[in-house]
Write an enzyme that holds these catalytic residues in place. Sequence first.
Site, short mmCIF file in Angstrom:
data_model
loop_
_atom_site.label_atom_id
_atom_site.label_comp_id
_atom_site.label_asym_id
_atom_site.label_seq_id
_atom_site.Cartn_x
_atom_site.Cartn_y
_atom_site.Cartn_z
N TYR A 269 0.86 -1.19 0.00
CA TYR A 269 0.00 0.00 0.00
C TYR A 269 0.89 1.23 0.00
O TYR A 269 1.85 1.31 0.78
CB TYR A 269 -0.89 0.00 1.25
CG TYR A 269 -1.75 1.25 1.43
CD1 TYR A 269 -1.52 2.12 2.49
CD2 TYR A 269 -2.79 1.54 0.56
CE1 TYR A 269 -2.30 3.25 2.68
CE2 TYR A 269 -3.58 2.67 0.74
CZ TYR A 269 -3.34 3.52 1.80
OH TYR A 269 -4.12 4.64 1.98
N ASP B 135 9.26 2.71 -1.05
CA ASP B 135 8.27 3.34 -0.18
C ASP B 135 8.65 3.00 1.26
O ASP B 135 8.34 1.91 1.75
CB ASP B 135 6.86 2.86 -0.51
CG ASP B 135 5.83 3.53 0.38
OD1 ASP B 135 4.63 3.43 0.06
OD2 ASP B 135 6.22 4.12 1.40
N LYS C 215 5.57 9.26 8.39
CA LYS C 215 5.40 8.75 9.76
C LYS C 215 6.48 9.25 10.72
O LYS C 215 6.39 10.36 11.24
CB LYS C 215 5.30 7.22 9.71
CG LYS C 215 4.03 6.74 8.96
CD LYS C 215 3.92 5.24 8.96
CE LYS C 215 2.87 4.77 7.98
NZ LYS C 215 1.50 4.82 8.51
#
Length: 438
Positions: free
Chosen positions: A150, A245, A278
């Site tokens: 994702y 990612d 994050k």
Amino acid sequence: MTSNTDGGTDRNAQLFERAQALIPGGVNSPVRAFRAVGGTPRFVQRAEGAYFWDANGKRHIDYIGSWGPMILGHGHPAVVEAVTQAARDGFSFGAPTEREVELAEAIVKLVPSIDMVRLVSSGTEAAMSAIRLARGATGRSKLIKFEGCYHGHADALLVKAGSGLATFGNPTSAGVPPEVVQHTLVLEYNHLEQLDAAFAAHGDDIACLMIEPIAGNMNFVRASVPFMQRCRELCSKHGALLVFDEVMTGFRVALGGAQAVYAKLIPGFEPDVTVMGKVIGGGMPLAAFGAKRAVMQQLAPLGGVYQAGTLSGNPVATACGLATLKEIARPGFYDGLAVQARALTSGLADAANAAGVPFCHDSEGGMFGFFLLSELPQNYATVMTTDGPRFNRFFHGMLDRGIYFAPALYEAGFVSAAHSTADIAATVAAAREVFASL
Ligand code: KE4
């Protein structure tokens, strides 16, 4: 009137009812709605260290930590002080600040594959921008992603495999026209033959291959070393950009992210573009993408690839991120996280084995995953062979005992520097009870 287990008013349920009248699903991000596991989401009133307290005042040991950012634990004094001071100096300017330069310097110093970086406000925005950059830099349209990974909710990435894997994708979401995902090829994670076939068929049309190097959106699945080597070789051979990612793994599995882990296994390994988020925001809305100078200079205002953001590099968020990075860069920080993560997952394994429940686990730095399976899965389809109802009973058994794991069997878990040995022991003790009841 909604009541909780001890007969009192259940304020989580009350709040959930109110929320559902005003916010789709009662949440501002779907995974929070507990749809995969059932039951009532816990509304967080406050958090401190390794814990949060829900609307009923019940304490939970938090193994989500906002899905990764809270690596120091909630409310670290140095971070709170930095954010408070930054807020006093101004919330947002829409103009450059020194702290953006400091954060860019810190990221470039910690991630050797990056010469330049652009700050944005979410992982979705960073991944979306990285794809546009790869397409602009190569002049190509096609991209490869992997089932189970994702990368946020940009249209081109909301795609599942076509009729069979290794075909161009079909939208996974309403509202995404088929033509938007026609250039997105979905392959099976860790499938070497599919990877070779995809590049053999489309190699010179591929702008980038985007991958979660350790796939936290499949709980915890590592790209095998041969597979990662092949991704690197084929991207280099065909002039496609290898996009890591690291929104979840960045500064979480190691100070240099997952690419630092793979660089120890594959001499000289580097991705071409890195997407981050994050941890670098420390819990505030901040993400980033970076690459070598020649690639990044394709971005506006220097180059033809447009990308922008009103709150990009927000002065309060950058203060939070910088204070967080300062703390995690201390010697031995990740060794401590790794010890706790391994103590947790091996303790859970012992508890599961004692009850005869199939269990396997893995961890890297402060990120961990476990499966109610006998062997570590190598791809999404295998992850999904997990007995869902059994996982859900485990999840709720632990939640009832004040232990907060991810409300979905395909999500990873996280320990922070605030999780103590006593917290780990209490979690394992609760698991012994729950596994015995499964
Ligand atoms: P955000 O747009 O949610 O900041 O980041 C998207 C994203 C991109 N890349 C990776 C590897 C990610 O894990 C994420 C977001 N992660 C999820 C948890 N699996 C966030 C939780 C949520 O969607 O509410």
